[in-house]
Scaffold this motif. Sequence first.
Motif, PDB file in Angstrom:
ATOM      1  N   MET A  18       0.830  -1.208   0.000  1.00  0.00           N
ATOM      2  CA  MET A  18       0.000   0.000   0.000  1.00  0.00           C
ATOM      3  C   MET A  18       0.862   1.254   0.000  1.00  0.00           C
ATOM      4  O   MET A  18       0.491   2.254  -0.628  1.00  0.00           O
ATOM      5  CB  MET A  18      -0.892   0.009   1.233  1.00  0.00           C
ATOM      6  CG  MET A  18      -2.119  -0.821   1.106  1.00  0.00           C
ATOM      7  SD  MET A  18      -3.069  -0.445   2.535  1.00  0.00           S
ATOM      8  CE  MET A  18      -3.981  -1.876   2.752  1.00  0.00           C
ATOM      9  N   ALA A  19       2.002   1.207   0.684  1.00  0.00           N
ATOM     10  CA  ALA A  19       2.862   2.391   0.719  1.00  0.00           C
ATOM     11  C   ALA A  19       3.337   2.740  -0.678  1.00  0.00           C
ATOM     12  O   ALA A  19       3.471   3.914  -1.017  1.00  0.00           O
ATOM     13  CB  ALA A  19       4.055   2.153   1.632  1.00  0.00           C
ATOM     14  N   MET A  20       3.561   1.723  -1.504  1.00  0.00           N
ATOM     15  CA  MET A  20       4.087   2.004  -2.843  1.00  0.00           C
ATOM     16  C   MET A  20       3.034   2.558  -3.795  1.00  0.00           C
ATOM     17  O   MET A  20       3.345   2.872  -4.937  1.00  0.00           O
ATOM     18  CB  MET A  20       4.740   0.757  -3.441  1.00  0.00           C
ATOM     19  CG  MET A  20       6.110   0.458  -2.862  1.00  0.00           C
ATOM     20  SD  MET A  20       7.113   1.911  -2.616  1.00  0.00           S
ATOM     21  CE  MET A  20       7.495   2.338  -4.296  1.00  0.00           C
ATOM     22  N   ILE A  21       1.771   2.693  -3.324  1.00  0.00           N
ATOM     23  CA  ILE A  21       0.778   3.413  -4.150  1.00  0.00           C
ATOM     24  C   ILE A  21       1.271   4.841  -4.389  1.00  0.00           C
ATOM     25  O   ILE A  21       0.966   5.455  -5.405  1.00  0.00           O
ATOM     26  CB  ILE A  21      -0.605   3.414  -3.453  1.00  0.00           C
ATOM     27  CG1 ILE A  21      -1.152   1.991  -3.438  1.00  0.00           C
ATOM     28  CG2 ILE A  21      -1.588   4.311  -4.180  1.00  0.00           C
ATOM     29  CD1 ILE A  21      -2.424   1.861  -2.652  1.00  0.00           C
ATOM     30  N   ALA A  22       2.071   5.351  -3.449  1.00  0.00           N
ATOM     31  CA  ALA A  22       2.623   6.701  -3.585  1.00  0.00           C
ATOM     32  C   ALA A  22       3.481   6.837  -4.828  1.00  0.00           C
ATOM     33  O   ALA A  22       3.794   7.950  -5.232  1.00  0.00           O
ATOM     34  CB  ALA A  22       3.441   7.055  -2.352  1.00  0.00           C
ATOM     35  N   GLY A  23       3.866   5.703  -5.458  1.00  0.00           N
ATOM     36  CA  GLY A  23       4.659   5.794  -6.681  1.00  0.00           C
ATOM     37  C   GLY A  23       3.908   6.396  -7.851  1.00  0.00           C
ATOM     38  O   GLY A  23       4.516   6.831  -8.825  1.00  0.00           O
ATOM     39  N   ILE A  24       2.556   6.421  -7.754  1.00  0.00           N
ATOM     40  CA  ILE A  24       1.761   6.992  -8.857  1.00  0.00           C
ATOM     41  C   ILE A  24       2.069   8.483  -9.020  1.00  0.00           C
ATOM     42  O   ILE A  24       2.278   8.968 -10.130  1.00  0.00           O
ATOM     43  CB  ILE A  24       0.254   6.799  -8.584  1.00  0.00           C
ATOM     44  CG1 ILE A  24      -0.094   5.315  -8.603  1.00  0.00           C
ATOM     45  CG2 ILE A  24      -0.580   7.536  -9.605  1.00  0.00           C
ATOM     46  CD1 ILE A  24      -1.497   5.033  -8.127  1.00  0.00           C
ATOM     47  N   GLU A  63      10.718  13.281  -7.282  1.00  0.00           N
ATOM     48  CA  GLU A  63      10.840  11.873  -6.909  1.00  0.00           C
ATOM     49  C   GLU A  63      10.816  11.663  -5.407  1.00  0.00           C
ATOM     50  O   GLU A  63      10.591  10.550  -4.944  1.00  0.00           O
ATOM     51  CB  GLU A  63      12.167  11.342  -7.453  1.00  0.00           C
ATOM     52  CG  GLU A  63      12.095  10.044  -8.179  1.00  0.00           C
ATOM     53  CD  GLU A  63      13.426   9.761  -8.840  1.00  0.00           C
ATOM     54  OE1 GLU A  63      13.416   9.139  -9.879  1.00  0.00           O
ATOM     55  OE2 GLU A  63      14.465  10.190  -8.309  1.00  0.00           O
ATOM     56  N   THR A  64      11.064  12.744  -4.638  1.00  0.00           N
ATOM     57  CA  THR A  64      11.303  12.587  -3.205  1.00  0.00           C
ATOM     58  C   THR A  64      10.165  11.882  -2.485  1.00  0.00           C
ATOM     59  O   THR A  64      10.403  10.984  -1.680  1.00  0.00           O
ATOM     60  CB  THR A  64      11.531  13.966  -2.571  1.00  0.00           C
ATOM     61  OG1 THR A  64      12.489  14.652  -3.359  1.00  0.00           O
ATOM     62  CG2 THR A  64      12.053  13.831  -1.179  1.00  0.00           C
ATOM     63  N   THR A  65       8.917  12.275  -2.803  1.00  0.00           N
ATOM     64  CA  THR A  65       7.785  11.649  -2.083  1.00  0.00           C
ATOM     65  C   THR A  65       7.733  10.155  -2.363  1.00  0.00           C
ATOM     66  O   THR A  65       7.498   9.356  -1.451  1.00  0.00           O
ATOM     67  CB  THR A  65       6.480  12.307  -2.520  1.00  0.00           C
ATOM     68  OG1 THR A  65       6.454  12.362  -3.939  1.00  0.00           O
ATOM     69  CG2 THR A  65       6.341  13.682  -1.952  1.00  0.00           C
ATOM     70  N   GLY A  66       7.991   9.787  -3.619  1.00  0.00           N
ATOM     71  CA  GLY A  66       8.008   8.369  -3.956  1.00  0.00           C
ATOM     72  C   GLY A  66       9.090   7.628  -3.202  1.00  0.00           C
ATOM     73  O   GLY A  66       8.903   6.486  -2.767  1.00  0.00           O
ATOM     74  N   TYR A  68      10.325   8.476  -0.249  1.00  0.00           N
ATOM     75  CA  TYR A  68       9.894   8.290   1.147  1.00  0.00           C
ATOM     76  C   TYR A  68       9.075   7.016   1.266  1.00  0.00           C
ATOM     77  O   TYR A  68       9.274   6.198   2.177  1.00  0.00           O
ATOM     78  CB  TYR A  68       9.048   9.473   1.619  1.00  0.00           C
ATOM     79  CG  TYR A  68       9.796  10.765   1.830  1.00  0.00           C
ATOM     80  CD1 TYR A  68      11.141  10.758   2.121  1.00  0.00           C
ATOM     81  CD2 TYR A  68       9.147  11.981   1.752  1.00  0.00           C
ATOM     82  CE1 TYR A  68      11.818  11.929   2.311  1.00  0.00           C
ATOM     83  CE2 TYR A  68       9.816  13.162   1.934  1.00  0.00           C
ATOM     84  CZ  TYR A  68      11.150  13.140   2.208  1.00  0.00           C
ATOM     85  OH  TYR A  68      11.812  14.305   2.392  1.00  0.00           O
ATOM     86  N   ALA A  69       8.127   6.849   0.320  1.00  0.00           N
ATOM     87  CA  ALA A  69       7.284   5.646   0.335  1.00  0.00           C
ATOM     88  C   ALA A  69       8.143   4.397   0.176  1.00  0.00           C
ATOM     89  O   ALA A  69       7.914   3.384   0.849  1.00  0.00           O
ATOM     90  CB  ALA A  69       6.249   5.726  -0.781  1.00  0.00           C
ATOM     91  N   LEU A  70       9.155   4.474  -0.699  1.00  0.00           N
ATOM     92  CA  LEU A  70      10.039   3.321  -0.921  1.00  0.00           C
ATOM     93  C   LEU A  70      10.773   2.951   0.345  1.00  0.00           C
ATOM     94  O   LEU A  70      10.877   1.765   0.708  1.00  0.00           O
ATOM     95  CB  LEU A  70      11.042   3.649  -2.024  1.00  0.00           C
ATOM     96  CG  LEU A  70      12.070   2.561  -2.266  1.00  0.00           C
ATOM     97  CD1 LEU A  70      11.473   1.470  -3.110  1.00  0.00           C
ATOM     98  CD2 LEU A  70      13.306   3.101  -2.913  1.00  0.00           C
TER      99      LEU A  70
ATOM    100  N   GLY B 207      17.634   6.080  -1.421  1.00  0.00           N
ATOM    101  CA  GLY B 207      16.527   5.359  -2.024  1.00  0.00           C
ATOM    102  C   GLY B 207      16.799   4.993  -3.466  1.00  0.00           C
ATOM    103  O   GLY B 207      16.498   3.881  -3.894  1.00  0.00           O
ATOM    104  N   ASN B 208      17.400   5.920  -4.214  1.00  0.00           N
ATOM    105  CA  ASN B 208      17.661   5.629  -5.619  1.00  0.00           C
ATOM    106  C   ASN B 208      18.648   4.493  -5.786  1.00  0.00           C
ATOM    107  O   ASN B 208      18.418   3.570  -6.566  1.00  0.00           O
ATOM    108  CB  ASN B 208      18.185   6.885  -6.315  1.00  0.00           C
ATOM    109  CG  ASN B 208      17.073   7.706  -6.908  1.00  0.00           C
ATOM    110  OD1 ASN B 208      16.345   7.222  -7.748  1.00  0.00           O
ATOM    111  ND2 ASN B 208      16.915   8.916  -6.457  1.00  0.00           N
ATOM    112  N   VAL B 209      19.773   4.559  -5.036  1.00  0.00           N
ATOM    113  CA  VAL B 209      20.790   3.521  -5.204  1.00  0.00           C
ATOM    114  C   VAL B 209      20.268   2.179  -4.693  1.00  0.00           C
ATOM    115  O   VAL B 209      20.440   1.134  -5.339  1.00  0.00           O
ATOM    116  CB  VAL B 209      22.095   3.936  -4.475  1.00  0.00           C
ATOM    117  CG1 VAL B 209      23.128   2.855  -4.607  1.00  0.00           C
ATOM    118  CG2 VAL B 209      22.616   5.214  -5.045  1.00  0.00           C
TER     119      VAL B 209
END
Lengths: 95, 303
Positions: A18-24, A63-66, A68-70, B207-209
């Motif tokens: 669910m956290a990776m939904i932020a990737g959208i 990309e930063t918000t994504g 954080y989710a990652l 995160g990227n790496v």
Amino acid sequence: MELAIGIILGACALGAGMAMIAGIGPGIGEGNAVAKACEAIGRQPESKSSVTTTMLMGCAIAETTGLYALVIAILLIFVAPSRLVNILVETMKNV
Amino acid sequence: MNSKRKGRSSRALDILIIILAVLPILACIVLKVLTNPASEGINISGPLIYFHIHMPIQDLYITESQINSLAVVISVFWLCIYLTRGLKTRPDKKRQIVAEWIVEKVDGLVKNNMGSYFKNFPPFIAAIMALSAFSSLLSLAGLFPPTSDLNVVGGWAILVFILITHYKMKCGPWQYAKSFASPVALAPLNVISEVATPISMAFRHYGNVLSGSVVSVLIGAALQGLSAKLFSWLPGALSGVPFLRIGLPAVLSIYFDVFSGCLQAFIFAMLTMLYVANGFPEELYFKRKEKKNNKNNNKVKVR
């Protein structure tokens, strides 16, 4: 006990998913940024290098918000289950 | 005859310097091979802990990321010596042209993004870029890239945060405190966004790496499983060879390791420059400096 551990593992995996939904969000945002950059280069080809640099910077910040989710998803998959199971085992011992 | 001998000795020195640059990375590989426990299947883990030292409050752990980043520092040091050896006003070697190109590019970058006050900044920016890029590229040698450890990147981000605060304090601590309360109601939000700067910088790089290395491990495991299914009919030892894993992951590694690593190094350095240049209150600083100079001049005239 097994049921509790199973619930912990499953909930951690679901939470990570669910956290990776932020990737959208970053995906759409970066797509917009690159589209606009392509338009700008098409209009003014001589400004290609500065437009590209600015676009990469903007993409990195979008990309930063994504990311954080990652990071949260990775913590949920690799770190959280073992800690939670340890806590569970210790509380069961005390009971 | 004399010049010939000189050329031969300088070439020998060059080879020695290259060996010294490669040696720490080879030592890291040997250390990893000796201490890494054999593992099967998908193995995504943090840095290995090589050994720990007993300390009074907290045990000190020496991990893979520390040793690898030290190796990168030593390698970059010898590489710089190799590039800048035997400089001449009229360059006759390729490496001098490469070195001049690097210096020119970084100088131009700093000049364009930071202005003339920060003209002594290029060495620092180039050092950050080289350290970050070479750390990420270590994964090409099969080593753990130190930049996929949050502690390493977090350390760099704290360093940059100290630098930003130092330049914000150039007009005194009172001015620094005032800069947070530009609309007074938003002061807490401003403090939060100030603290978020190093956190977001560290998380972005890490995160990227890390995501790149996780994806490449997953793809490697998937290809191994697929080739085990496809080629199980082959006779004898051939059936155990993961054919699909040869070469195919390398194509993806061009993006995930080379491009992404270099891009993140560039972005980290770029953000450092932008934050430092934006944090510095340029107009106020120069106005005050001018005032001070005028006062001093007046004093001199009176005397």
